[in-house]
Design an enzyme around this catalytic site. Structure first.
Site, PDB file in Angstrom:
ATOM      1  N   ALA A  16      67.537  39.077  89.186  1.00 37.02           N
ATOM      2  CA  ALA A  16      68.587  38.876  90.628  1.00 37.02           C
ATOM      3  C   ALA A  16      69.248  38.165  90.182  1.00 37.02           C
ATOM      4  CB  ALA A  16      67.135  37.711  90.641  1.00 37.02           C
ATOM      5  N   GLY A  17      69.639  37.462  89.154  1.00 33.55           N
ATOM      6  CA  GLY A  17      70.975  36.350  88.853  1.00 33.55           C
ATOM      7  C   GLY A  17      72.478  37.584  88.816  1.00 33.55           C
ATOM      8  N   PHE A 119      52.554  54.463  91.752  1.00 34.96           N
ATOM      9  CA  PHE A 119      52.266  53.310  90.745  1.00 34.96           C
ATOM     10  C   PHE A 119      50.452  52.853  91.802  1.00 34.96           C
ATOM     11  CE2 PHE A 119      54.132  50.251  88.056  1.00 34.96           C
ATOM     12  CZ  PHE A 119      54.692  50.691  87.178  1.00 34.96           C
ATOM     13  N   ASP A 214      61.771  27.456  84.600  1.00 40.73           N
ATOM     14  CA  ASP A 214      63.049  25.892  84.298  1.00 40.73           C
ATOM     15  C   ASP A 214      63.350  25.423  85.393  1.00 40.73           C
ATOM     16  OD1 ASP A 214      62.330  25.661  81.586  1.00 40.73           O
ATOM     17  OD2 ASP A 214      63.884  26.979  81.177  1.00 40.73           O
ATOM     18  N   GLN A 233      49.917  36.835  89.088  1.00 42.17           N
ATOM     19  CA  GLN A 233      49.133  37.382  88.803  1.00 42.17           C
ATOM     20  C   GLN A 233      48.446  37.777  88.147  1.00 42.17           C
ATOM     21  OE1 GLN A 233      51.472  41.734  88.555  1.00 42.17           O
ATOM     22  NE2 GLN A 233      49.913  41.629  91.195  1.00 42.17           N
ATOM     23  N   HIS A 235      47.724  40.588  84.791  1.00 46.92           N
ATOM     24  CA  HIS A 235      47.737  42.020  85.083  1.00 46.92           C
ATOM     25  C   HIS A 235      46.564  42.705  84.152  1.00 46.92           C
ATOM     26  CE1 HIS A 235      49.294  45.812  83.832  1.00 46.92           C
ATOM     27  NE2 HIS A 235      50.732  46.117  84.654  1.00 46.92           N
ATOM     28  N   LEU A 245      52.431  43.768  76.993  1.00 48.43           N
ATOM     29  CA  LEU A 245      52.048  44.472  78.687  1.00 48.43           C
ATOM     30  C   LEU A 245      52.115  45.846  77.904  1.00 48.43           C
ATOM     31  CD1 LEU A 245      51.585  44.944  81.495  1.00 48.43           C
ATOM     32  CD2 LEU A 245      54.643  44.633  81.864  1.00 48.43           C
ATOM     33  N   GLU A 248      51.410  49.351  83.844  1.00 44.21           N
ATOM     34  CA  GLU A 248      50.894  50.613  84.900  1.00 44.21           C
ATOM     35  C   GLU A 248      51.462  51.712  84.995  1.00 44.21           C
ATOM     36  OE1 GLU A 248      49.502  47.875  88.680  1.00 44.21           O
ATOM     37  OE2 GLU A 248      49.783  49.652  89.721  1.00 44.21           O
ATOM     38  N   ARG A 279      46.293  45.402  90.663  1.00 49.48           N
ATOM     39  CA  ARG A 279      46.133  44.947  90.023  1.00 49.48           C
ATOM     40  C   ARG A 279      45.154  43.342  89.848  1.00 49.48           C
ATOM     41  NH1 ARG A 279      52.619  44.142  88.071  1.00 49.48           N
ATOM     42  NH2 ARG A 279      53.373  46.483  87.740  1.00 49.48           N
ATOM     43  N   HIS A 344      50.685  37.881  84.348  1.00 48.17           N
ATOM     44  CA  HIS A 344      51.826  38.314  84.034  1.00 48.17           C
ATOM     45  C   HIS A 344      52.959  38.301  85.058  1.00 48.17           C
ATOM     46  CE1 HIS A 344      53.983  42.141  83.863  1.00 48.17           C
ATOM     47  NE2 HIS A 344      53.275  42.257  85.092  1.00 48.17           N
ATOM     48  N   ARG A 380      50.897  40.424  94.068  1.00 48.04           N
ATOM     49  CA  ARG A 380      52.142  41.974  93.719  1.00 48.04           C
ATOM     50  C   ARG A 380      51.632  43.075  93.429  1.00 48.04           C
ATOM     51  NH1 ARG A 380      55.820  43.500  90.050  1.00 48.04           N
ATOM     52  NH2 ARG A 380      54.596  42.138  88.330  1.00 48.04           N
ATOM     53  N   SER A 385      58.513  44.385  91.809  1.00 46.20           N
ATOM     54  CA  SER A 385      58.723  43.225  91.135  1.00 46.20           C
ATOM     55  C   SER A 385      60.646  43.106  90.974  1.00 46.20           C
ATOM     56  CB  SER A 385      58.458  42.331  89.858  1.00 46.20           C
ATOM     57  OG  SER A 385      58.407  43.031  89.213  1.00 46.20           O
ATOM     58  N   LEU A 386      61.456  44.294  90.040  1.00 45.47           N
ATOM     59  CA  LEU A 386      61.965  44.987  90.199  1.00 45.47           C
ATOM     60  C   LEU A 386      62.913  45.564  90.852  1.00 45.47           C
ATOM     61  CD1 LEU A 386      62.090  47.288  87.161  1.00 45.47           C
ATOM     62  CD2 LEU A 386      63.003  45.617  86.989  1.00 45.47           C
TER      63      LEU A 386
END
Lengths: 564, 290, 314
Positions: A16-17, A119, A214, A233, A235, A245, A248, A279, A344, A380, A385-386
């Site tokens: 994201a950043g 998925f 943080d 969530q 997982h 992990l 999935e 999930r 997760h 989610r 998420s990606l």
């Protein structure tokens, strides 16, 4: 103290950043990316299965972005802001195109187009992937792209202390160079918090060690609220016992969950979607199976891949195979992988609108897991998420560019020294409690009482215990007095952030007297749309958690029962 | 016992003494080395850079000859040749695109490769087939009170998933053989580091520097002498001793022999019979080992 | 229940004030305990000053590189029970080559600088960026790119590489894998420039397979270097190294093509020139080796087979 001036500071070097930084830099503004790790060590790297996208001309012919949005809304148990879900689906194709031009090595179809697979919770297959290290591949793609900009400065291995404010405006942040322990004031009129999640709050988590909340901590301390912090969530397939992990993808590619009787128990809980139900449903079903004595000794169930064949497993599920082999000594081509649910993902986050803007502090933006837009609502879906990090990283980057064009950096440097003094107080103290003791207690409380199944008793107890830990944490002290790469100082500061997040999460969970998505209350086992189809907006004012509400934005889809 | 034997170009050239000593002790041990019919250069370290298909084909040609001779194993005294053949087979077995092109080449050359031949280093044969105890039985002049730096180099060990005989990080084969001669094996940190030979065709100053590092490291760890397992290490560490001494202004040289030369000494052969170089022979005489 | 046992962890600690020193810890571990968990236990329960890097604990982030019993490894990918010796002990040290900062934390800037030198990013065609053209990639091309893109920047290969230590002009294994990954990517528009960046450096690699051995992701950087070298003939530029390498390699190829074998004396002469070769002859004479240098091996008899193999140039 050293001071450097930028247009925008981005906290977090994950997807994201970096996506936002790429966009802001592309518009010609000067950006600092601050991360406590070298960017490729960010938790985005751990995302395995893929990124969901509707790509015109390369999707199922019956699919449509509308269906994708609907899946998200339903998957999120109607706590999703539907305009956000629509944006997520609409822009997903463009994101894949951008990634392709930046060099992402997506798996391909024989004709050279990007490959796709199913998925959990998807009506049609939409997930694009790079083996089962998609997050890592995309993170490297974005980071490498970002290193091509002269106007992005990376502050790698710098730990954020707090946000600097000028009145109700962002004035940058103070960070500490970990190697030298020197503080630095990074001054800017825009700040993007994209520092990821908080899995380390839980005893069992698939998250990286660095996921310590943080960004949430510094936001809460600056009077910025978290939205929907009760939604966490779990997982279904954390590897037993290390909680690594197992993607999935393993179930998407045909893996089946089995109990100690060899039964495919998901047939009972999700008669249509089976193991690929969302999930929250799978994790709860697994917990019930184990509670009722159908788990294996030690507390796990089996994930069976054996029928997929060795070659297929090695090619498509390399990471799952390797993880089982390396960390549990299990050959997934021959025997079941031992799995159990583990924390997760944090659906909650810094309250922002669909453009990434927080309305409590001018110039503050958030994206990715650090933010709550909200596209995931109460749960989610996999592969989202990606997608969220990139779509909203980009969207927020655009908003930041508009903001930067309209505003100038302020002059003041007030409050900077106090921030440093607060951080140093742990080093200066000679006695008190050690971060490790507090942290281990906190992780236990959160796992036992703010976990998969919740009720009033557990949550009241959690609030009590966390408050007590929080009080004790004021006397936290650091034994290590050296001035090079003093990780104990940073662990103490992380613990401070984790405690602040926990109290907000537990209080909001106690407050929400219904079951929705991942928030499952044994004492309120049904969804209550009349009273609770609204977002919790939780502030931390000193010792008090104050909860306000915002309505859920509904564009097209009225709530229905959530059956899979 | 009979075993197919691939000497490689170096041990039929400047490293001829490697071949001489290997043949000699094989005879002592009743091991018949059957030279591979009409063998060709493996191209190891050169051809695999230049053209993988040619490289693989050249190596498979040798293995085909071995099979035609009726053997399922080919022993070589050279780590690079060993590595070359093993890598070639590994690539052929695991890279379908490469296999397709190699098959075309082999077909043109009327070579019918169908697997079934393992390449092994001569020292693996010594350890697995001859046996350490058996070797000990042949020792006539135990090499007492001499510390031998045991060098492995790279190609014998790595990549370990292809080479497969022993741990690449903590190898023991050379040490075990040295111990069998009665000498004291001395391990040193750079025992598995590169001798620098592969750089001699492009970047010789750094290549020589690496050789000097190896020799110095063995010496600093107390080795009186060194032993190595490779015809090309031989060219690098033995043949260039004086050059290294001059270039790095050392006031010492490190006596060094190929592993079968050391075993040959313990079996009672003279340095001359084993083709050992002048410097090392002189040292051995001074120490009373010849 | 899973059986636990007490292990001893010896850590080479370092800080600016005290310098280097060893410290031992006793930790309970079982067969599932990763070395990163061992470190976390020590840090939260025994010695909060213990410093190390760790993030994903599943071998995709490349943070926890260190020497475990002298071997360059990721701590997370190393299980405590496989790391310990017969005395149930394990030694942890900071990686070789990099300057030490604190305990198990080295300064990796030199690693990152090497990576940046190969311009590690795709430069796509403008018509693809604009969407006029769609860029496709075959599954086998993707496989090749991904193989070398799988690098996690952990720095283990560079710490273990003998050439990096001796030759500052060598970019090192990881950077070569990265550089080659873009060379192999048909979507990139800067292939020639990339070859220019990589070619001289490629000939500084000793092909010792150390990087291949220590890589926790099986990236095989040495193979990327070998594949880069294969472009030497079509690369228009040259350097001192490349010139020598070309002479050397073409002589070998010629020699194999003519006789099926390498004739070293000829190789020597052609590569190093008459003067240098004569000088080396002198050294060999002193060593008593000159008789071997003059030895002549027989040629391959069935040269037809060799010619067919060597035949059509790539």
């Amino acid at each position: 103290m050293e001071k450097k001036e930028y247009d925008a500071v981005v906290l977090g070097g994950g997807l994201a950043g970096l996506m936002a930084a790429n966009n802001v830099a592309d518009a010609g503004f000067k950006v600092a990316v601050v991360s406590k790790v070298f960017p490729t060590r960010s938790h985005s790297a751990a995302a395995e299965g893929g990124i969901a996208a509707y790509v015109d001309g390369n999707s199922d012919p019956n699919d449509d972005p509308e269906f994708m949005s609907y899946d998200e809304v339903k998957g999120g148990d109607y706590l999703v802001d539907q305009n956000a879900a629509e944006l997520l689906s609409r822009d997903s194709g463009e994101i894949v195109h951008i990634l392709d031009t930046w060099g992402a090595p997506f798996n391909r179809q024989p004709d050279g187009r990007i490959a796709l697979r199913y998925f959990g919770g998807q009506t049609y297959p939409r997930t694009r992937f790079v083996a089962d290290k998609t997050g890592m591949a995309l993170l490297h793609t974005l980071f490498q792209h970002a290193t091509g900009f002269d106007n992005i400065d990376f502050y790698n291995e710098y730990y954020v202390l707090d946000i600097v404010k000028d009145g109700n405006n962002v004035n940058g942040l103070v960070a500490m160079e970990m190697k030298t322990m020197d503080p630095i004031f990074l001054k800017s009129r825009a700040l993007l918090i994209a520092s990821g999640g908080l899995g380390m709050i839980y005893q069992h988590t698939t998250n990286s060690y660095i996921n310590t909340g943080d960004g949430y901590g510094i936001a809460l301390r600056s009077g910025v609220p978290l939205k929907d912090p009760e939604f966490v969530q779990f997982h279904p397939t954390g590897l037993y016992p290390s909680d690594i992990l197992i993607s999935e993808a393993a179930r998407a590619e045909g893996g089946i969950l089995k109990n100690n009787k060899g039964e495919r128990f998901m047939a009972k809980y999700a008669p249509h979607k089976f193991d690929l139900a969302p999930r929250d449903i799978v994790s709860r079903s697994m917990t019930i199976e184990m509670r009722e004595g159908r788990g294996f000794e030690g507390g796990y169930l089996g994930l069976d891949l054996t029928h997929l064949g060795r070659e297929y497993i090695l090619e498509r599920l390399t990471l799952a195979y390797d993880a089982a082999k390396t960390f549990a000594n299990v050959d997934a081509t021959k025997e079941m992988i031992p799995v159990r649910p583990a924390q997760h993902y944090f659906m909650g986050g810094i309250d922002v609108d669909i453009t990434g803007v927080n309305s409590d502090l001018n110039g503050l933006f958030a994206a990715g897991e650090a933010a709550c837009v909200s596209v995931h609502g109460a749960n989610r879906l996999g592969s989202n998420s990606l997608l969220e990090t990139l779509v909203y990283g980009k969207e927020t980057g655009k908003t930041m560019v508009d903001f930067l064009k309209k505003h100038k950096n302020v002059e003041s440097s007030d409050g900077v020294d106090t921030i440093v003094d607060n951080a140093y107080s742990y080093i200066k103290r000679e006695t008190g409690e050690h971060f490790g003791t507090l942290l281990n207690e906190l992780r236990d409380v959160m796992w036992e009482n703010v976990g998969i199944f919740r009720d009033e008793k557990k949550l009241t107890e959690a609030v009590k215990q966390i408050n007590s830990i929080r009080k004790r944490s004021i006397n936290m002290y650091v034994t290590d007095k050296t001035t090079n790469y003093n990780t104990e100082v940073f662990n103490a500061l992380e613990t401070r952030n984790m405690i602040d997040c926990s109290i907000v999460m537990a209080t909001a969970a106690l407050n929400r007297t219904e079951t929705r998505g991942a928030h499952f209350r044994d004492d309120y086992p049904t969804r209550d749309d009349d009273n609770w189809m609204k977002h919790s907006i939780a502030y931390l004012n000193g010792d008090a958690v104050e909860i306000k509400y915002k309505p859920v934005i509904v564009t097209k889809w009225k709530p229905e029962p959530r059956v899979y | 016992m009979k075993v197919a034997y691939y000497p490689g170009c170096a041990s039929h050239g400047i490293a001829k003494d490697v071949d001489i000593a290997t043949q000699l002790i094989a005879k002592d041990l009743d091991l018949q080395l059957m030279e591979v019919d009409d063998w060709n250069c493996c191209g190891g370290g050169f051809m695999d850079d230049k053209n993988e298909e040619i490289h693989t084909s050249l190596n498979l040609r040798n293995l085909t000859k071995v099979k035609e001779m009726g053997y399922d194993k080919m022993a070589t005294p050279c780590s690079v040749c060993l590595n070359s053949h093993k890598i070639a087979v590994d690539k052929y077995d695991n890279d379908p695109d490469l296999k397709e092109n190699v098959d075309k080449k082999l077909e043109k050359a009327h070579i019918e490769y169908d697997g079934g031949v393992d390449s092994e280093h001569f020292i693996w044969v010594l350890i697995k087939d001859v046996g350490i105890e058996n070797i000990q039985k042949h020792v006539k002049k135990p090499l007492k009170d001499i510390k031998i730096g045991t060098y492995y180099g790279c190609q014998l060990l790595r990549p370990s998933n292809v080479m497969g005989f022993e741990s690449a990080h903590d190898p023991h084969s050379v040490m075990d053989l040295v111990a069998a001669t009665g000498a004291t094996p001395v391990s040193f940190p750079l025992k598995a580091s590169c001798c620098g030979f592969p750089l001699m065709g492009s970047n010789p100053p750094v290549g020589l520097k690496m050789a000097n590092n190896i020799l110095s490291d063995a010496r600093n760890n107390g080795a009186d002498m060194m032993v190595h397992p490779c015809s090309l290490c031989h060219l690098q560490l033995d043949v260039t001793q004086l050059k290294i001494k001059d270039q790095f202004k050392q006031d010492w040289t490190m006596p060094i022999v190929y592993i079968t030369q050391l075993i040959g000494l313990a079996f009672g052969h003279s340095p001359e019979e084993l083709g050992i170089g002048k410097l090392t022979a002189k040292y051995l005489r001074e120490r009373g080992f010849a | 229940m899973v059986e636990e046992k007490e292990i001893t962890v010896n850590v080479k600690k370092y800080d600016k004030e005290k310098g280097e020193y060893w410290k031992s810890y006793k930790v309970q571990a079982d067969r599932y305990t990763q070395m990163t968990e061992v470190l976390r236990k020590i840090k939260t329960e025994q010695d909060p000053t213990l410093s190390y890097r760790a993030s994903c604990h599943m071998a995709v982030c490349g943070s926890c590189s260190m020497k475990i019993n002298g071997e360059p490894r990721l701590a997370c990918k190393t299980m405590a029970f496989t790391a310990i010796n017969e005395k149930n002990e394990v030694n942890l040290e900071s990686m070789d080559y990099y300057q030490e900062v604190r305990d198990l934390i080295p300064d990796m800037d030199t690693f990152y600088d090497r990576m940046y030198k190969v311009e590690p990013r795709l430069y796509a065609d403008q018509t693809v960026i604009s969407g006029e053209n769609d860029e496709r990639m075959t599954p086998s091309e993707q496989k090749e790119v991904w193989k070398f893109e799988e690098c996690i920047w952990c720095g283990l290969c560079v710490s273990a590489c003998p050439s990096v230590k001796e030759d500052e002009k060598f970019l090192g294994p990881a950077a070569h894998a990265k550089g080659y990954r873009f060379m192999a990517d048909g979507r990139d528009t800067k292939k020639e420039e990339r070859i220019g960046i990589l070619m001289d450096s490629a000939w500084r690699c000793t092909s010792c397979y150390m990087c291949y051995e220590v890589c926790p992701q099986d990236v095989q950087p040495v193979i990327a270097i070998k594949k880069t070298k294969a472009y030497v003939d079509e690369f228009p530029g040259t350097t001192e190294l490349i010139t020598m390498a070309r002479k050397h390699d073409s002589t070998i190829a010629e020699s194999i093509g003519e006789s099926g074998k390498i004739k070293e004396s000829k190789l020597y002469l052609k590569t190093f020139g008459y003067v240098a070769a004569m000088k080396d002859m002198m050294y060999m004479m002193k060593e008593g080796k000159i008789k071997y240098a003059m030895a002549k091996d027989t040629d391959v008899k069935n040269m037809d087979e060799i010619k067919k193999i060597m035949g059509d140039k790539k």
